[in-house]
Enzyme design. Structure first.
Site, PDB file in Angstrom:
ATOM      1  N   ARG A   1       0.770  -1.164   0.084  1.00 24.55           N
ATOM      2  CA  ARG A   1      -0.054   0.004   0.027  1.00 24.55           C
ATOM      3  C   ARG A   1       0.693   1.231  -0.125  1.00 24.55           C
ATOM      4  O   ARG A   1       0.547   2.265  -0.733  1.00 24.55           O
ATOM      5  CB  ARG A   1      -0.913  -0.029   1.062  1.00 24.55           C
ATOM      6  CG  ARG A   1      -2.048   1.197   1.208  1.00 24.55           C
ATOM      7  CD  ARG A   1      -2.956   0.778   2.401  1.00 24.55           C
ATOM      8  NE  ARG A   1      -3.962   1.983   2.288  1.00 24.55           N
ATOM      9  CZ  ARG A   1      -4.078   2.654   3.473  1.00 24.55           C
ATOM     10  NH1 ARG A   1      -3.462   2.532   4.393  1.00 24.55           N
ATOM     11  NH2 ARG A   1      -5.001   3.452   3.354  1.00 24.55           N
TER      12      ARG A   1
ATOM     13  N   HIS B   1       0.432   4.531  -2.440  1.00 21.27           N
ATOM     14  CA  HIS B   1      -0.126   5.843  -2.053  1.00 21.27           C
ATOM     15  C   HIS B   1       1.034   6.872  -2.267  1.00 21.27           C
ATOM     16  O   HIS B   1       1.015   8.110  -2.189  1.00 21.27           O
ATOM     17  CB  HIS B   1      -0.201   5.859  -0.441  1.00 21.27           C
ATOM     18  CG  HIS B   1      -1.562   5.448  -0.184  1.00 21.27           C
ATOM     19  ND1 HIS B   1      -2.329   6.030   0.983  1.00 21.27           N
ATOM     20  CD2 HIS B   1      -2.270   4.494  -0.553  1.00 21.27           C
ATOM     21  CE1 HIS B   1      -3.479   5.417   0.728  1.00 21.27           C
ATOM     22  NE2 HIS B   1      -3.533   4.341   0.178  1.00 21.27           N
ATOM     23  N   ASP B   2       2.518   6.275  -2.764  1.00 20.42           N
ATOM     24  CA  ASP B   2       3.467   6.912  -2.957  1.00 20.42           C
ATOM     25  C   ASP B   2       3.228   7.378  -4.365  1.00 20.42           C
ATOM     26  O   ASP B   2       3.105   8.879  -4.737  1.00 20.42           O
ATOM     27  CB  ASP B   2       4.785   6.482  -3.000  1.00 20.42           C
ATOM     28  CG  ASP B   2       6.002   7.273  -3.385  1.00 20.42           C
ATOM     29  OD1 ASP B   2       5.914   8.456  -3.022  1.00 20.42           O
ATOM     30  OD2 ASP B   2       6.763   6.797  -3.910  1.00 20.42           O
TER      31      ASP B   2
ATOM     32  N   GLU C   1       2.754  13.851   4.076  1.00 24.87           N
ATOM     33  CA  GLU C   1       1.434  13.555   3.634  1.00 24.87           C
ATOM     34  C   GLU C   1       0.987  12.489   4.525  1.00 24.87           C
ATOM     35  O   GLU C   1      -0.429  11.777   4.307  1.00 24.87           O
ATOM     36  CB  GLU C   1       1.914  12.618   2.238  1.00 24.87           C
ATOM     37  CG  GLU C   1       2.079  13.766   1.256  1.00 24.87           C
ATOM     38  CD  GLU C   1       3.077  12.897  -0.142  1.00 24.87           C
ATOM     39  OE1 GLU C   1       2.837  11.606  -0.204  1.00 24.87           O
ATOM     40  OE2 GLU C   1       3.664  13.521  -0.995  1.00 24.87           O
TER      41      GLU C   1
ATOM     42  N   ASN D   1      -4.366   8.580   4.852  1.00 24.42           N
ATOM     43  CA  ASN D   1      -3.217   8.007   5.183  1.00 24.42           C
ATOM     44  C   ASN D   1      -3.292   8.070   6.953  1.00 24.42           C
ATOM     45  O   ASN D   1      -2.571   7.285   7.739  1.00 24.42           O
ATOM     46  CB  ASN D   1      -1.920   8.669   4.885  1.00 24.42           C
ATOM     47  CG  ASN D   1      -1.577   8.324   3.458  1.00 24.42           C
ATOM     48  OD1 ASN D   1      -1.919   7.511   2.910  1.00 24.42           O
ATOM     49  ND2 ASN D   1      -0.668   9.593   2.849  1.00 24.42           N
TER      50      ASN D   1
ATOM     51  N   PRO E   1      -7.473   7.566  -4.580  1.00 21.92           N
ATOM     52  CA  PRO E   1      -9.062   6.938  -4.366  1.00 21.92           C
ATOM     53  C   PRO E   1      -9.310   6.522  -3.005  1.00 21.92           C
ATOM     54  O   PRO E   1      -8.726   6.022  -2.285  1.00 21.92           O
ATOM     55  CB  PRO E   1      -8.801   5.720  -5.425  1.00 21.92           C
ATOM     56  CG  PRO E   1      -7.703   5.875  -6.193  1.00 21.92           C
ATOM     57  CD  PRO E   1      -6.714   6.530  -5.383  1.00 21.92           C
TER      58      PRO E   1
ATOM     59  N   HIS F   1      -6.325  -5.839  -2.553  1.00 21.45           N
ATOM     60  CA  HIS F   1      -7.351  -5.877  -1.650  1.00 21.45           C
ATOM     61  C   HIS F   1      -7.627  -7.481  -1.113  1.00 21.45           C
ATOM     62  O   HIS F   1      -8.324  -7.784  -0.410  1.00 21.45           O
ATOM     63  CB  HIS F   1      -8.609  -5.218  -1.657  1.00 21.45           C
ATOM     64  CG  HIS F   1      -8.536  -3.825  -1.584  1.00 21.45           C
ATOM     65  ND1 HIS F   1      -9.456  -2.886  -1.927  1.00 21.45           N
ATOM     66  CD2 HIS F   1      -7.234  -3.010  -1.311  1.00 21.45           C
ATOM     67  CE1 HIS F   1      -8.858  -1.552  -1.741  1.00 21.45           C
ATOM     68  NE2 HIS F   1      -7.680  -1.644  -1.117  1.00 21.45           N
ATOM     69  N   THR F   2      -6.685  -8.299  -1.969  1.00 21.71           N
ATOM     70  CA  THR F   2      -6.897  -9.678  -1.559  1.00 21.71           C
ATOM     71  C   THR F   2      -6.089 -10.004  -0.143  1.00 21.71           C
ATOM     72  O   THR F   2      -6.192 -11.029   0.394  1.00 21.71           O
ATOM     73  CB  THR F   2      -6.432 -10.476  -2.568  1.00 21.71           C
ATOM     74  OG1 THR F   2      -6.635 -12.048  -2.159  1.00 21.71           O
ATOM     75  CG2 THR F   2      -4.761 -10.481  -2.942  1.00 21.71           C
TER      76      THR F   2
ATOM     77  N   ASP G   1     -10.350  -9.411   2.359  1.00 21.13           N
ATOM     78  CA  ASP G   1     -10.399 -10.432   1.860  1.00 21.13           C
ATOM     79  C   ASP G   1     -10.836 -11.766   3.063  1.00 21.13           C
ATOM     80  O   ASP G   1      -9.806 -12.276   3.664  1.00 21.13           O
ATOM     81  CB  ASP G   1      -9.710 -11.204   0.780  1.00 21.13           C
ATOM     82  CG  ASP G   1      -9.801 -12.577   0.476  1.00 21.13           C
ATOM     83  OD1 ASP G   1     -10.823 -13.135   0.672  1.00 21.13           O
ATOM     84  OD2 ASP G   1      -8.907 -12.930  -0.500  1.00 21.13           O
TER      85      ASP G   1
END
Length: 335
Positions: free
Chosen positions: A69, A73-74, A95, A101, A170, A200-201, A252
């Site tokens: 992640r 996000h970077d 950030e 974050n 997002p 997201h698994t 998940d």
């Protein structure tokens, strides 16, 4: 984002569906990233990163998702330049305090450990941005996901963007069109959105990230009709209407520590945890088709995920004389 790319793709269907990709890629700035960038200046870097990541995940299995992640996000804020790692200092506003974050992003200590080991082996050579890219790949592989060659040669930013972090990443409650727009702004396509969502698994999400789906999805006091009722009832036990914001839930619930395609099968069963997960099935026909294909064919998902990770890693990197090679990933160098 890469505008032109020459590459060779070699599919080696091994136990972990390894998908090596070998190529050099030209960036918007005109510089090149390529996997062999450190072959002479720091040949140990790949092994150092792999070793530290393996140890970190062995200590805490959740860390694989956290490290993956960090790279996302970077890259979505000013490109893949290591800005997400900077602490607030002087004129820099970190950030880490942004809405996506705050109280959520983690794994910085692992990056610190990697950077310290790399600096001992190859002082002032390997960027924090490249460490993030290699780490994301290694975390994916350790969790059972695909492998790929990581193009390297990024340099580190000398600033951060709190506004960019708030606006460009997002959000779990964004509409499908908003999420797709944010991907397109980075030069990514719908296939990249659906494939990269497969991260997201593994990993967790906080109650605050999906509470509205349980109680007030359309501001009418009713739950999300696209969420399986039994699953929703189970979630309510630990995610009340108020309080418990930081309570963690598996993204998940079937195989939370294994990088596989059960995430997509969950979505087909109306058991995607986040709104941003479930809308991949309900709001766009092309996206729906990809969800179904990935649910049926893990090899296809792994192949697309690896390609999309390389593509994301090429978002506006600093190359050549731009940026710097930080000695400490949390702060810019002093001159």
């Amino acid at each position: 984002m890469a505008k032109s790319m020459s590459y060779c793709v070699v599919l080696a269907l091994l136990a972990l569906a390894v998908v090596p990709l070998c190529f050099s890629s030209k960036t918007q700035q005109g510089g090149y990233l390529y996997p062999q960038y450190y072959d002479h200046s720091c040949p140990q870097v790949q092994q150092i990163v792999k070793s530290v990541v393996a140890q970190a995940v062995a200590r805490e299995r959740r860390m694989a998702a956290s490290l993956l992640r960090l790279h996302f996000h970077d890259c979505f804020v000013k490109g893949c330049d290591g800005s997400v790692l900077l602490d607030t200092s002087g004129s820099i506003v970190s950030e880490k305090g942004s809405k996506p974050n705050k109280k959520s992003i983690r794994g910085f200590e692992v990056i610190d450990e990697i950077k310290a080991a790399v600096e001992r082996a190859c002082p002032h050579t390997v960027s924090c941005a490249d460490i993030l890219a290699i780490t994301a790949r290694d975390a994916t592989v350790i969790a059972g996901g695909p492998n790929w060659e990581v193009p390297l040669g990024r340099r580190d930013a000398r600033g951060a963007s709190l506004q960019g972090s708030n606006n460009e990443i997002p959000a779990p409650n964004n509409t499908f069109n908003t999420i797709l727009t944010k991907f397109k702004r980075q030069g990514l396509k719908l296939v990249d959105l659906v494939a990269l969502s497969g991260a997201h698994t593994i990993g967790n999400a906080r109650c605050v990230s999906f509470r509205q789906r349980l109680y007030n999805q359309n501001r009418n006091g009713q739950p999300d009709v696209t969420l399986d009722r039994v699953y929703a009832s189970q979630l309510r036990n630990q995610c009340p209407r108020s309080g418990g914001d930081q309570n963690l839930f598996f993204l998940d619930h079937v195989s939370p520590f294994s990088f596989d395609n059960s995430y997509y099968r969950n979505i087909l069963a109306n058991k995607g945890l986040l709104n941003s997960d479930q809308v991949l099935l309900t709001k766009n026909k092309k996206s729906m088709k990809l969800v179904k294909q990935y649910a049926e064919n893990m090899e296809l998902f792994f192949n697309h995920f690896a390609k999309s990770m390389v593509k994301m890693g090429n978002i506006s990197p600093l190359t050549g004389p731009k940026g710097e090679i930080r000695q400490n990933c949390r702060r810019i160098n002093s001159y």
